[in-house]
Design a protein around this motif. Structure first.
Motif, PDB file in Angstrom:
ATOM      1  N   GLY A 269       0.926  -1.251   0.131  1.00 25.91           N
ATOM      2  CA  GLY A 269       0.139   0.005   0.104  1.00 25.91           C
ATOM      3  C   GLY A 269       0.900   1.316  -0.163  1.00 25.91           C
ATOM      4  O   GLY A 269       0.114   2.352  -0.006  1.00 25.91           O
ATOM      5  N   TRP A 270       1.952   1.241  -0.187  1.00 29.77           N
ATOM      6  CA  TRP A 270       3.092   2.298   0.054  1.00 29.77           C
ATOM      7  C   TRP A 270       3.203   2.877  -1.656  1.00 29.77           C
ATOM      8  O   TRP A 270       4.149   2.453  -2.314  1.00 29.77           O
ATOM      9  CB  TRP A 270       4.238   2.071   0.449  1.00 29.77           C
ATOM     10  CG  TRP A 270       4.261   1.677   2.025  1.00 29.77           C
ATOM     11  CD1 TRP A 270       3.284   2.002   2.923  1.00 29.77           C
ATOM     12  CD2 TRP A 270       5.026   0.700   2.527  1.00 29.77           C
ATOM     13  NE1 TRP A 270       3.493   1.325   3.865  1.00 29.77           N
ATOM     14  CE2 TRP A 270       4.780   0.346   3.732  1.00 29.77           C
ATOM     15  CE3 TRP A 270       6.182   0.278   2.382  1.00 29.77           C
ATOM     16  CZ2 TRP A 270       5.084  -0.301   4.994  1.00 29.77           C
ATOM     17  CZ3 TRP A 270       6.973  -0.834   3.351  1.00 29.77           C
ATOM     18  CH2 TRP A 270       6.395  -0.804   4.375  1.00 29.77           C
ATOM     19  N   THR A 271       2.168   3.429  -2.426  1.00 32.37           N
ATOM     20  CA  THR A 271       1.705   3.586  -3.548  1.00 32.37           C
ATOM     21  C   THR A 271       3.160   4.675  -4.010  1.00 32.37           C
ATOM     22  O   THR A 271       4.002   4.175  -5.245  1.00 32.37           O
ATOM     23  CB  THR A 271       0.766   4.184  -4.071  1.00 32.37           C
ATOM     24  OG1 THR A 271      -0.405   3.358  -3.525  1.00 32.37           O
ATOM     25  CG2 THR A 271       0.505   4.400  -5.354  1.00 32.37           C
ATOM     26  N   ARG A 272       3.357   5.805  -3.568  1.00 31.93           N
ATOM     27  CA  ARG A 272       4.342   6.725  -4.109  1.00 31.93           C
ATOM     28  C   ARG A 272       5.626   6.149  -4.091  1.00 31.93           C
ATOM     29  O   ARG A 272       6.469   6.143  -4.978  1.00 31.93           O
ATOM     30  CB  ARG A 272       4.124   7.945  -3.004  1.00 31.93           C
ATOM     31  CG  ARG A 272       2.752   8.629  -3.249  1.00 31.93           C
ATOM     32  CD  ARG A 272       2.993  10.050  -2.874  1.00 31.93           C
ATOM     33  NE  ARG A 272       1.588  10.849  -3.048  1.00 31.93           N
ATOM     34  CZ  ARG A 272       1.431  11.767  -2.456  1.00 31.93           C
ATOM     35  NH1 ARG A 272       2.186  12.416  -1.661  1.00 31.93           N
ATOM     36  NH2 ARG A 272       0.202  12.436  -2.873  1.00 31.93           N
ATOM     37  N   ALA A 273       6.166   5.558  -2.869  1.00 30.50           N
ATOM     38  CA  ALA A 273       7.405   4.822  -2.854  1.00 30.50           C
ATOM     39  C   ALA A 273       7.440   3.495  -4.104  1.00 30.50           C
ATOM     40  O   ALA A 273       8.688   3.629  -4.470  1.00 30.50           O
ATOM     41  CB  ALA A 273       7.752   4.093  -1.538  1.00 30.50           C
ATOM     42  N   ALA A 274       6.511   2.986  -4.083  1.00 27.80           N
ATOM     43  CA  ALA A 274       6.426   2.013  -5.218  1.00 27.80           C
ATOM     44  C   ALA A 274       6.621   2.513  -6.482  1.00 27.80           C
ATOM     45  O   ALA A 274       7.604   1.901  -7.333  1.00 27.80           O
ATOM     46  CB  ALA A 274       5.356   1.001  -5.105  1.00 27.80           C
ATOM     47  N   THR A 275       5.961   3.444  -7.038  1.00 24.36           N
ATOM     48  CA  THR A 275       6.102   4.025  -8.124  1.00 24.36           C
ATOM     49  C   THR A 275       7.443   4.327  -8.700  1.00 24.36           C
ATOM     50  O   THR A 275       8.062   4.262  -9.929  1.00 24.36           O
ATOM     51  CB  THR A 275       5.248   5.047  -8.461  1.00 24.36           C
ATOM     52  OG1 THR A 275       5.159   6.108  -7.672  1.00 24.36           O
ATOM     53  CG2 THR A 275       3.809   4.522  -8.272  1.00 24.36           C
ATOM     54  N   ILE A 276       8.136   5.154  -7.525  1.00 25.69           N
ATOM     55  CA  ILE A 276       9.354   5.505  -7.714  1.00 25.69           C
ATOM     56  C   ILE A 276      10.523   4.588  -8.060  1.00 25.69           C
ATOM     57  O   ILE A 276      11.407   4.685  -8.784  1.00 25.69           O
ATOM     58  CB  ILE A 276       9.818   6.401  -6.590  1.00 25.69           C
ATOM     59  CG1 ILE A 276       9.122   7.805  -6.458  1.00 25.69           C
ATOM     60  CG2 ILE A 276      11.443   6.875  -6.628  1.00 25.69           C
ATOM     61  CD1 ILE A 276       9.219   8.488  -5.274  1.00 25.69           C
ATOM     62  N   LEU A 277      10.379   3.380  -7.030  1.00 23.38           N
ATOM     63  CA  LEU A 277      11.210   2.256  -7.189  1.00 23.38           C
ATOM     64  C   LEU A 277      11.111   1.470  -8.524  1.00 23.38           C
ATOM     65  O   LEU A 277      12.110   1.236  -9.226  1.00 23.38           O
ATOM     66  CB  LEU A 277      10.854   1.046  -6.232  1.00 23.38           C
ATOM     67  CG  LEU A 277      11.471   1.999  -4.749  1.00 23.38           C
ATOM     68  CD1 LEU A 277      10.849   0.783  -3.727  1.00 23.38           C
ATOM     69  CD2 LEU A 277      12.889   1.719  -4.672  1.00 23.38           C
ATOM     70  N   LEU A 278       9.712   1.357  -8.916  1.00 20.83           N
ATOM     71  CA  LEU A 278       9.553   0.729 -10.292  1.00 20.83           C
ATOM     72  C   LEU A 278      10.213   1.562 -11.465  1.00 20.83           C
ATOM     73  O   LEU A 278      10.475   0.789 -12.506  1.00 20.83           O
ATOM     74  CB  LEU A 278       8.017   0.442 -10.428  1.00 20.83           C
ATOM     75  CG  LEU A 278       7.408  -0.549  -9.445  1.00 20.83           C
ATOM     76  CD1 LEU A 278       5.948  -0.569  -9.491  1.00 20.83           C
ATOM     77  CD2 LEU A 278       7.991  -1.917  -9.342  1.00 20.83           C
ATOM     78  N   ALA A 279       9.905   2.771 -11.634  1.00 16.11           N
ATOM     79  CA  ALA A 279      10.489   3.514 -12.522  1.00 16.11           C
ATOM     80  C   ALA A 279      11.815   3.597 -12.495  1.00 16.11           C
ATOM     81  O   ALA A 279      12.424   3.246 -13.518  1.00 16.11           O
ATOM     82  CB  ALA A 279       9.855   5.092 -12.257  1.00 16.11           C
TER      83      ALA A 279
END
Length: 448
Positions: A269-279
């Motif tokens: 559920g840590w969406t913002r951190a997830a998107t940065i890592l995935l990018a």
């Protein structure tokens, strides 16, 4: 001297019998792979893309999701990823495993029947709502059993013992690590789906997954399975196909770590951190695969369209776009348009483009044919897909977020182009299987 000629026919007959057995098993495996591919093409073209196109028409007509059931959107996604990409992956996975006795066909056949019927029942339940509680449980159970059968069959396939004294065990290659992680991601996705389908069937009031839960599920599905399986096969095939260097081990490992951390954050559920890592992982894998460097030789495009290298690089450009747009969505999305565009860039721009590009290169060979039916159809399918995906990714944020009303009119155009591209790709593969030049040798007769 006379004894030597008398033994020759016996040796010839024995050798011919072994050779006939090997050829027969290869034919069975080839036919089984064709069945997986045919099922994947069916779910790609009809329950997947055609339903997605009809959903897009309804969304465009109402300038938003409106009364469109969430179950229809989720049914479309399930058919696309599980029915299409999942069938391709399982089919190639079984084909790549060594043959041992009758179980070499029985297990893939049982897995095929369970998987395809499970995906079909999920689609019927999502679209028509007919006995959906029962069908959700049965379909999820069938898919779970199919994955367990696949994992059980794969566990018997061990690395060849090529180690020398004093050198220890052979190291697993990076592409195999990525493929194994993607297999674990697929298994985790199927387990996640089974648990939530059963919970929804027992206690839920609606057919579809709740929005927050669906968001986490899509992260696991898209970045925990789709991205990793493409990275793995890219590391395996692209150095040869594109005449580029082998993947950089450190950057490749870093990309896997970033992706794993991003998926873990997204599921938590840590969406913002997830998107940065995935990018960051998406950008890293492009450098790890040396896609930005000049080739050191001529790309192998025999039997396929010469634009092959260009579309491979375009696919990875879409991967980076998907990662960057997910960051934008995490911080600014209000009506789902940016999220939708990001997922479309990942599933269609990246994954579908790679399938449309690599598929004509490897699927005919695996299925026992020399090459794809038409190079021009291959190029047409890719070009239509790229134009349609570009229109979709550009228009969806503009339309959904209320930035430009004209974008609602371009969304259906993008759907028509993508649907046409999908049908052209499917027709090219079907024509290959129907009229392509077979590569398997005829059965060997004794004494020949």
């Amino acid at each position: 001297m006379s004894a030597i000629p008398q033994t020759m026919p016996i040796l010839d007959q024995a050798g011919a019998g072994v050779l006939r057995t090997i050829v027969a098993r290869e034919r069975q495996k080839s036919l089984m792979l064709r069945a997986w591919i045919a099922a994947g093409l069916f779910y790609m073209a009809l329950p997947g893309t055609l339903l997605g196109f009809s959903n897009l028409l309804a969304i465009s007509a109402h300038h938003g999701l409106g009364s469109l059931p969430a179950a229809w959107i989720q049914g479309h996604g399930h058919a696309q990823v599980f029915g299409w990409i999942g069938s391709f992956v399982l089919g190639i996975g079984f084909y790549s495993q060594p043959s041992h006795g009758r179980s070499a066909i029985r297990i893939p056949l049982a897995c095929f029947l369970l998987w395809t019927s499970g995906v079909g029942m999920r689609w019927v339940a999502s679209i028509y709502g007919w006995h959906w509680r029962t069908l959700f449980i049965i379909s999820a159970s069938f898919e779970l059993i199919a994955i367990l059968l696949f994992l059980a069959a794969a566990s018997r396939h061990k690395l060849p013992d090529s180690s020398r004294p004093g050198h220890g065990k052979p190291r697993m290659e990076l592409w195999m690590v990525a493929v194994l992680l993607s297999t674990a991601g697929l298994a985790a996705t199927v387990i996640f789906n089974a648990v939530e389908c059963i919970r929804l069937a027992v206690n839920g009031a609606a057919i579809a997954f709740p929005h927050a839960l669906d968001q986490r599920f899509l992260v696991l599905l898209g970045w925990g399975f789709l991205a990793l399986v493409v990275w793995g096969f890219s590391a395996r095939w692209l150095p040869t196909f594109l005449a580029i260097s082998k993947p950089d081990p450190r950057l490749f490992q870093l990309a896997l770590i970033l992706d794993f951390a991003g998926v873990l954050a997204g599921v938590s559920g840590w969406t913002r951190a997830a998107t940065i890592l995935l990018a960051c992982g998406a950008i890293t894998i492009c450098f790890a695969l040396h896609l930005t460097e000049r080739p050191h030789g001529t790309a192998k495009v025999q039997g396929i369209h010469p634009s092959f290298p260009t579309f491979v690089r375009l696919a990875y450009a879409w991967l980076v776009i998907a990662g960057l747009m997910s960051i934008w969505a995490a911080f600014a999305d209000e009506h789902g348009g940016i999220w939708g565009a990001s997922r479309h860039a990942l599933t269609v721009g990246f994954a579908a483009t790679m399938v449309f590009t690599i598929g004509p290169r490897i699927l005919p060979h695996f299925a026992g044919f020399y090459g794809v039916f038409s190079k021009r159809l291959m190029f047409a399918a890719l070009l239509l897909l790229q134009i349609g995906c570009t229109l979709r990714v550009l228009s969806e944020p503009l339309a959904y977020e209320g930035i430009a009303s004209f974008a609602w009119k371009t969304l259906p155009i993008s759907g028509v182009l993508e649907l046409t591209g999908v049908l052209v790709f499917a027709a090219n593969i079907v024509l290959t299987f129907a009229f392509g030049r077979k590569a398997l040798a005829p059965a060997v007769q004794p004494g020949i």
